[in-house]
Scaffold this motif. Structure first.
Motif, PDB file in Angstrom:
ATOM      1  N   PHE B  36      82.421  55.142  35.935  1.00 16.45           N
ATOM      2  CA  PHE B  36      81.892  54.899  37.288  1.00 16.45           C
ATOM      3  C   PHE B  36      82.271  53.477  37.687  1.00 16.45           C
ATOM      4  O   PHE B  36      82.441  52.629  36.825  1.00 16.45           O
ATOM      5  CB  PHE B  36      80.369  55.059  37.306  1.00 16.45           C
ATOM      6  CG  PHE B  36      79.926  56.389  36.770  1.00 16.45           C
ATOM      7  CD1 PHE B  36      79.896  57.507  37.577  1.00 16.45           C
ATOM      8  CD2 PHE B  36      79.572  56.515  35.424  1.00 16.45           C
ATOM      9  CE1 PHE B  36      79.517  58.741  37.070  1.00 16.45           C
ATOM     10  CE2 PHE B  36      79.185  57.746  34.914  1.00 16.45           C
ATOM     11  CZ  PHE B  36      79.159  58.864  35.733  1.00 16.45           C
ATOM     12  N   GLU B  37      82.381  53.267  38.995  1.00 14.40           N
ATOM     13  CA  GLU B  37      82.809  51.934  39.429  1.00 14.40           C
ATOM     14  C   GLU B  37      81.836  51.332  40.440  1.00 14.40           C
ATOM     15  O   GLU B  37      81.227  52.050  41.224  1.00 14.40           O
ATOM     16  CB  GLU B  37      84.193  52.010  40.102  1.00 14.40           C
ATOM     17  CG  GLU B  37      85.306  52.425  39.171  1.00 14.40           C
ATOM     18  CD  GLU B  37      86.648  52.511  39.899  1.00 14.40           C
ATOM     19  OE1 GLU B  37      86.940  51.604  40.708  1.00 14.40           O
ATOM     20  OE2 GLU B  37      87.387  53.485  39.665  1.00 14.40           O
ATOM     21  N   ALA B  38      81.705  50.017  40.382  1.00  8.18           N
ATOM     22  CA  ALA B  38      80.932  49.298  41.402  1.00  8.18           C
ATOM     23  C   ALA B  38      81.652  47.995  41.685  1.00  8.18           C
ATOM     24  O   ALA B  38      82.190  47.378  40.775  1.00  8.18           O
ATOM     25  CB  ALA B  38      79.524  49.030  40.908  1.00  8.18           C
ATOM     26  N   GLU B  39      81.659  47.589  42.975  1.00  5.33           N
ATOM     27  CA  GLU B  39      82.428  46.400  43.321  1.00  5.33           C
ATOM     28  C   GLU B  39      81.548  45.152  43.424  1.00  5.33           C
ATOM     29  O   GLU B  39      82.031  44.066  43.699  1.00  5.33           O
ATOM     30  CB  GLU B  39      83.236  46.624  44.615  1.00  5.33           C
ATOM     31  CG  GLU B  39      82.432  46.754  45.892  1.00  5.33           C
ATOM     32  CD  GLU B  39      81.790  48.125  46.033  1.00  5.33           C
ATOM     33  OE1 GLU B  39      82.014  48.989  45.146  1.00  5.33           O
ATOM     34  OE2 GLU B  39      81.051  48.333  47.005  1.00  5.33           O
ATOM     35  N   CYS B  40      80.233  45.338  43.229  1.00  8.02           N
ATOM     36  CA  CYS B  40      79.347  44.170  43.307  1.00  8.02           C
ATOM     37  C   CYS B  40      78.075  44.452  42.509  1.00  8.02           C
ATOM     38  O   CYS B  40      77.823  45.586  42.082  1.00  8.02           O
ATOM     39  CB  CYS B  40      78.999  43.860  44.759  1.00  8.02           C
ATOM     40  SG  CYS B  40      78.113  45.194  45.553  1.00  8.02           S
ATOM     41  N   GLY B  41      77.282  43.403  42.314  1.00  4.54           N
ATOM     42  CA  GLY B  41      76.062  43.516  41.518  1.00  4.54           C
ATOM     43  C   GLY B  41      75.079  44.518  42.127  1.00  4.54           C
ATOM     44  O   GLY B  41      74.450  45.312  41.416  1.00  4.54           O
ATOM     45  N   GLU B  42      74.946  44.484  43.454  1.00  3.42           N
ATOM     46  CA  GLU B  42      73.981  45.366  44.121  1.00  3.42           C
ATOM     47  C   GLU B  42      74.341  46.834  43.894  1.00  3.42           C
ATOM     48  O   GLU B  42      73.486  47.669  43.598  1.00  3.42           O
ATOM     49  CB  GLU B  42      73.948  45.072  45.632  1.00  3.42           C
ATOM     50  CG  GLU B  42      73.356  43.710  46.010  1.00  3.42           C
ATOM     51  CD  GLU B  42      74.331  42.543  45.866  1.00  3.42           C
ATOM     52  OE1 GLU B  42      75.467  42.767  45.379  1.00  3.42           O
ATOM     53  OE2 GLU B  42      73.964  41.410  46.221  1.00  3.42           O
ATOM     54  N   LYS B  43      75.654  47.099  44.024  1.00  6.29           N
ATOM     55  CA  LYS B  43      76.113  48.481  43.836  1.00  6.29           C
ATOM     56  C   LYS B  43      75.920  48.904  42.369  1.00  6.29           C
ATOM     57  O   LYS B  43      75.593  50.058  42.084  1.00  6.29           O
ATOM     58  CB  LYS B  43      77.598  48.554  44.234  1.00  6.29           C
ATOM     59  CG  LYS B  43      78.207  49.932  44.250  1.00  6.29           C
ATOM     60  CD  LYS B  43      77.793  50.715  45.485  1.00  6.29           C
ATOM     61  CE  LYS B  43      78.158  52.184  45.401  1.00  6.29           C
ATOM     62  NZ  LYS B  43      79.584  52.438  45.471  1.00  6.29           N
ATOM     63  N   ASN B  66      75.870  37.574  41.236  1.00  8.59           N
ATOM     64  CA  ASN B  66      76.898  37.442  40.207  1.00  8.59           C
ATOM     65  C   ASN B  66      76.515  38.218  38.945  1.00  8.59           C
ATOM     66  O   ASN B  66      75.450  38.838  38.874  1.00  8.59           O
ATOM     67  CB  ASN B  66      77.192  35.966  39.897  1.00  8.59           C
ATOM     68  CG  ASN B  66      76.012  35.276  39.221  1.00  8.59           C
ATOM     69  OD1 ASN B  66      75.185  35.920  38.572  1.00  8.59           O
ATOM     70  ND2 ASN B  66      75.938  33.975  39.403  1.00  8.59           N
ATOM     71  N   GLY B  67      77.390  38.174  37.960  1.00  9.72           N
ATOM     72  CA  GLY B  67      77.207  38.988  36.759  1.00  9.72           C
ATOM     73  C   GLY B  67      75.924  38.653  36.015  1.00  9.72           C
ATOM     74  O   GLY B  67      75.214  39.549  35.543  1.00  9.72           O
ATOM     75  N   THR B  68      75.606  37.373  35.917  1.00 15.53           N
ATOM     76  CA  THR B  68      74.415  36.966  35.161  1.00 15.53           C
ATOM     77  C   THR B  68      73.142  37.506  35.825  1.00 15.53           C
ATOM     78  O   THR B  68      72.226  37.979  35.144  1.00 15.53           O
ATOM     79  CB  THR B  68      74.342  35.425  35.098  1.00 15.53           C
ATOM     80  OG1 THR B  68      75.661  34.925  34.888  1.00 15.53           O
ATOM     81  CG2 THR B  68      73.448  34.957  33.995  1.00 15.53           C
ATOM     82  N   GLU B  69      73.114  37.438  37.163  1.00 14.18           N
ATOM     83  CA  GLU B  69      71.930  37.954  37.875  1.00 14.18           C
ATOM     84  C   GLU B  69      71.831  39.476  37.733  1.00 14.18           C
ATOM     85  O   GLU B  69      70.759  40.019  37.477  1.00 14.18           O
ATOM     86  CB  GLU B  69      72.007  37.572  39.361  1.00 14.18           C
ATOM     87  CG  GLU B  69      71.841  36.076  39.601  1.00 14.18           C
ATOM     88  CD  GLU B  69      72.473  35.577  40.901  1.00 14.18           C
ATOM     89  OE1 GLU B  69      72.353  34.386  41.163  1.00 14.18           O
ATOM     90  OE2 GLU B  69      73.117  36.385  41.626  1.00 14.18           O
ATOM     91  N   ALA B  70      72.977  40.127  37.881  1.00 16.48           N
ATOM     92  CA  ALA B  70      72.980  41.589  37.769  1.00 16.48           C
ATOM     93  C   ALA B  70      72.543  42.015  36.362  1.00 16.48           C
ATOM     94  O   ALA B  70      71.851  43.023  36.189  1.00 16.48           O
ATOM     95  CB  ALA B  70      74.380  42.126  38.074  1.00 16.48           C
TER      96      ALA B  70
END
Lengths: 891, 143
Positions: B36-43, B66-70
């Motif tokens: 599965f793919e996501a282009e951002c942290g929210e997605k 960003n990655g750390t928050e996600a």
């Protein structure tokens, strides 16, 4: 999965089969531990590979940048931290001292990688008149020098201002450019020539698209307005790079960065972006990499000078850069702007002026004892032009009326006219000597002459002269063939040999083979990125005052410029010898010329990047924890990452063996190897290392299914051991003496040092801790179908003889291992050898070698001082091993 | 390597660089992963709730979250989810920060695809073991 499923069913049905539940529970736990162990071993391996990369880089054969250092250090830190976490899982947190030891080291490394910067000056723009001495940190070396010449010496330098390093940092920060650029650089992969143009253009796009911060825009507009007010009309500016470290005596960065000429207020911000982006031009990236300059150390300041619409311009060298004994001043002059001189685009005039010389009174007593023998000389020789090379100047660079510059043809009748009159030569000479005297070292000065006959100093920087030892003359030619070419100026001394490679367009750069002779029409700064790969440079145009010549001298690459028809005379692919000192090019390789070639040196040595890696490596690579039996073998003693990995590895292996015993867990307890008879070898099956479930306390070799273990065993059993070598009297005495001093070495005594050998295995993995006789070795291997993951590591220590004999044996084994492709490292009497990345078949053969050596080097230390016996054993072993890995039967 | 663990393994790729993500997605798909793919942290958060991936490949530098928050958000949704951090800009500080939080690994671009495949399988094995240990370990500590 099936077993776990059964266990769930049993548990939920409340069958009360406690033993089964217990066993299933132990299985799960063992599996979890084994998984952590596997990850731990993989992290250990990864950290060792990265440490080897660092050691290779420090040997100085290749160039590397800060990206290399950061990525390796990060990878090692992550691996070591993972190992600590996995050991915690395996042992239940038995070694709490590891984390503090790790973070202590990490802290030291972080301080080396991110040194604290001095507090910043808040000014974004500073007028030249306000620049004080020692402000290079704010305005860059180039503008610091220009302002000093103007303010302290009172020389004519165009008015202007500098956009500061604080402004640069604001620009980078507001657009989040630094981390984005580092990301692009790292993603481009290894530091090589290939991807530089893609890399450079991606970074340029980022910078050209970036927004100018509002305070910066306001400050620049205000400074511009001040210039116009002072002049009483509109101005055009020259915008010059003035980067940190540029124009220093160590690195000239000659022509690596961009200058934008004749810029209007409408173009000022694009020009600023262009100059900043030139920090990442292909040639600048390549130069920084090769000179070991840290990207983050370079803030790009920009000097903005009122444009001089010059009728002539050029460069003065206050000394001869390629002859330290020559004190003459060299003036290069072109028509129009000085750009064509520094860019090496066109030929220019050269005027050589000898200095005024005062002879002093010399008391002859220095030479002799006779007081009457007194010589007095009081003679003054005036400065005079001793050479004028007036060349045909077909083109010049001139300002456009609106904005920018262009290269245009010089009218026919002007082409052979001198670019400077005798008066102006004299005036320029005096200015140049004044600047040299002020700085106390030879100078490289860019100048311009305007329509009103005023001479301007545009910039000055220390001139690097070749040290005399690098200019040692070559031996005279004995029977060399007549030269293909005899023409040109020595732009960088020496001689070099290689195949001719002509570069005509940028795309050719990518094809340039290492060691070739670079032949080009114009000496453009763009070719600088090839210098460190070229054995010599020959150009048709250009002077030794151009940027390319500067870079050639810095890299000690011989260069011969202004060779008429070089592109026609030198055929691509032909091997030639370029004799830059003798202004000649010969067909073929002329040894007599190359004999005195200066030693090739690693240009990175001593550079900031190299020193950073050296400092960092001191906290990563050395191994101090050598002896697991010593009380020093403890987390608190770990002072490098390598110490930590060594400690963890040792403890993790021990813990895995303990599990079965501690928990009375038969199927994961070690079994004794049965090979004809019960052996003193214990085997722990970690996962899928047995062909079938093995009951009882013994396992037979036929029941084992581990690729690396079976390979090792094949080598170990290929040829029976002849027993201890016959001892000479001294060898025997040495062993006896050590045995009495170290009772643990005596196998007859009940001691934890008695023979014991532990294998842990799965189908692709095997580790061995072995004590055979008086020596101790560990071996670890992963062998499967994925060659990239495969590795063998081997460690060997000890022996019963004295230190000298032990060392001799260690070197004896090391030499044999190197012969079979291992990378060997010896510290004290501790030998480590590694090999990785080979395919399965090749790894299996190497493991056979290790098996053979483990058995047959037993007690060899006793005969190590007897040279003829050593040779005998070495030859015999090589013969046996060659036969073994060739698949033949060894008799 | 336990090849059997691969079947049905669900991987979520989170990266704002479309070309990189699509190329990696293709390579993982042909090797049998469900990607599965996501282009951002929210997605990535949405996808984690909807698809329950086993392993996440999470880029550190992304616009917005960003990655750390996600990372924190994904672990809240599924504490057993295994996350491999990916970065084009290696810094020791961020790497150790995220490792301390329990990332499975921290790897740098450019990627070695084979190495990544092994890491995904290892991460999945750890996930299975952690789930099992929690399910069977009620009232008992680990040995």
């Amino acid at each position: 999965m099936g077993r776990i499923g059964n266990w769930f069913r049993k548990k939920t049905s409340g069958g009360g089969e406690n033993r089964d539940i217990e066993v299933e529970y132990l299985r799960l736990n063992f599996k979890a531990r084994y998984h952590s162990f596997k990850l731990l071993i993989s992290a250990n391996n990864k950290s060792l590979e990265n440490m080897a990369d660092i050691e290779r880089a420090l040997q100085g054969h290749d160039v590397f940048g800060m990206g290399f250092i950061k990525s390796r250090v990060t990878a090692i830190s992550v691996s070591v931290f993972s190992m600590i976490t996995h050991l915690k899982t395996i042992t239940g947190g038995k070694y709490p001292g590891l984390e503090p030891a790790f973070f202590k080291i990490e802290q030291v490394i972080a301080e080396i990688l991110n040194p604290k910067k001095p507090a910043a000056d808040p000014r974004l723009v500073i007028a030249f008149k306000d620049v004080e001495p020692g402000m290079a940190y704010l305005v860059g070396e180039k503008m610091d020098h220009a302002a000093e010449v103007k303010n302290s010496l009172g020389l004519t330098v165009p008015e202007g201002f500098a956009i500061t390093s604080t402004a640069y940092e604001l620009f980078m920060k507001e657009n989040r450019l630094q981390s984005e650029i580092e990301r692009v650089i790292q993603s481009a992969g290894p530091d090589s020539q290939g991807p530089f143009d893609i890399l450079s253009s991606r970074i340029r796009t980022l910078i050209m698209d970036a927004r100018i911060p509002e305070p910066l825009e306001q400050a620049v507009r205000a400074a511009w307005q001040n210039l116009e007010n002072a002049k009483g009309g509109s101005v055009r500016l020259a915008m010059r790079s003035s980067a940190m470290g540029e124009d220093s005596s160590e690195n000239s960065f000659a022509g690596q960065y961009r200058s934008e000429l004749n810029v209007s207020i409408d173009g000022v911000f694009d020009a600023y972006r262009e100059v900043v982006a030139s920090k990442y031009s292909v040639k600048a990236i390549s130069y920084k990499l090769n000179r070991g300059v840290r990207d983050e150390d370079i803030a790009m300041c920009v000097g903005c000078m009122v444009m001089v619409d010059a009728v002539a311009g050029g460069v003065v060298y206050t000394r001869n850069p390629v002859d330290a004994a020559d004190t003459s001043v060299y003036i290069n002059a072109a028509l129009g702007l000085p750009k064509s001189v520094v860019d090496g685009q066109d030929t220019c005039d050269l005027f050589v002026v000898s200095r005024a010389v005062d002879y002093e009174v010399i008391p002859a007593r220095i030479f002799g004892d006779d007081p009457l023998d007194f010589v007095m000389v009081s003679q003054k020789e005036p400065a005079m032009t001793i050479r004028s090379d007036i060349r045909e100047k077909k083109f010049k660079v001139a300002c456009l009326d609106t904005e920018g510059v262009r290269r245009e043809e010089v009218p026919q009748d002007m082409q052979t006219e001198p670019a400077l009159s005798e008066d102006k030569i004299r005036e320029l000479f005096e200015l140049a000597v004044m600047i040299e005297n002020h700085y106390g070292c030879p100078q490289d000065i860019e100048w311009a002459l305007d329509r009103d006959g005023r001479l301007f100093i545009l910039q000055c920087r220390p001139l690097k002269q070749m040290p005399i030892k690098d200019m040692a003359g070559n031996a005279p030619l004995d029977d060399a063939p007549p030269p293909l070419v005899q023409d040109g100026l020595t732009a960088s001394p020496g001689a070099g040999c290689g195949e001719v490679f002509q570069v005509m367009k940028r795309a050719d750069i990518l094809q340039f083979p290492k060691g070739a002779v670079l032949v080009v029409e114009q000496a453009l700064p763009a070719w600088a990125s090839l210098i460190n790969r070229a054995s010599a440079v020959v150009t048709e145009q250009g002077s030794f005052a151009g940027h390319l010549a500067n870079v050639a001298r810095e890299f000690h690459v011989p260069a011969l410029f202004a060779v008429k028809d070089a592109m026609k005379l030198l055929t691509p692919g032909e091997t030639v010898t370029v004799d830059a000192d003798g202004s000649s090019v010969y067909a073929g390789r002329i040894e007599s010329l190359l004999r005195n070639k200066p030693r090739e040196r690693n240009p990175m040595e001593g550079s900031p990047v190299f020193e950073t890696l050296e400092s960092v490596s001191r906290h990563i690579v050395p191994l101090h924890l050598l002896n697991p039996d010593s009380p020093e073998f403890a987390p608190e003693s770990c002072t490098t990452y390598h110490d930590i990995t060594r400690f963890i590895h040792e403890k993790s292996v021990g813990e895995m063996f303990q599990f079965g015993k501690e928990h009375d867990f038969q199927e994961r307890s070690s079994k004794q190897l049965y090979f004809h008879v019960p052996m003193k070898w214990w085997i722990l099956n970690l996962d899928d290392g047995f062909k079938e479930e093995v009951q009882g306390k013994y396992v037979k070799i036929e029941q084992i299914d581990s690729i690396p273990m079976l390979a090792f065993w094949k080598g170990f059993t290929a040829k029976p051991w002849d027993g201890p070598p016959p001892l000479d009297g001294k060898g025997f005495a040495a062993v006896m003496f050590q045995s009495t001093v170290q009772p643990a070495l005596n196998t007859g005594m009940p001691s934890k040092y008695a023979d014991r050998n532990y294998f842990m295995l799965s189908r692709n993995y095997c580790s061995l801790n072995s004590r055979l006789g008086y020596h101790f070795s560990t071996m670890e291997a992963l062998v499967g179908d994925n060659a990239a993951e495969n590795y063998v590591s081997f460690q060997f220590k000890g022996g019963a003889a004295d230190f000298e004999r032990k060392m001799k044996r260690v070197y004896f084994i090391g030499e044999l291992l190197e012969r079979y492709g291992f990378r060997v490292d010896i510290r004290q009497d501790n030998l480590t050898a590694r090999l990785e990345g080979h395919d399965r078949e090749s790894m299996v053969k190497r493991l056979q070698v290790l098996g053979y050596l483990t058995l047959h080097t037993r007690q060899l230390d006793m005969i190590m001082t007897n040279a003829s016996r050593v040779i005998y054993y070495r030859d015999k072993m090589i013969k046996d091993i060659d036969a073994l890995i060739a698949g033949a039967t060894v008799h | 390597m336990e090849n059997s663990t691969k079947s049905g393994l669900k991987v979520l790729l989170v990266d704002d660089e479309d070309r990189f993500r699509n190329a990696l997605s293709r390579q993982l798909s042909v090797r049998g992963f469900r990607v599965f793919e996501a282009e951002c942290g929210e997605k990535a958060i949405e996808m984690t709730i909807a698809e329950r991936p086993d392993v996440v490949i999470l880029d550190q530098e992304m616009p917005g979250m960003n990655g750390t928050e996600a990372f924190d958000e994904l672990k809240k949704i599924d504490p057993f989810i295994e996350i491999i951090m990916l970065t084009g800009h290696a810094t020791v500080e961020i790497a150790l920060y995220i490792m301390k939080k329990g990332a499975f690994d921290y790897i740098m671009k450019p990627l070695n695809i084979d190495e990544l495949l092994y890491k995904i399988e290892d991460a999945y094995t750890r996930r299975l073991l952690n789930v099992k240990k929690t399910n069977t370990g009620s009232g008992r500590g680990l040995v």
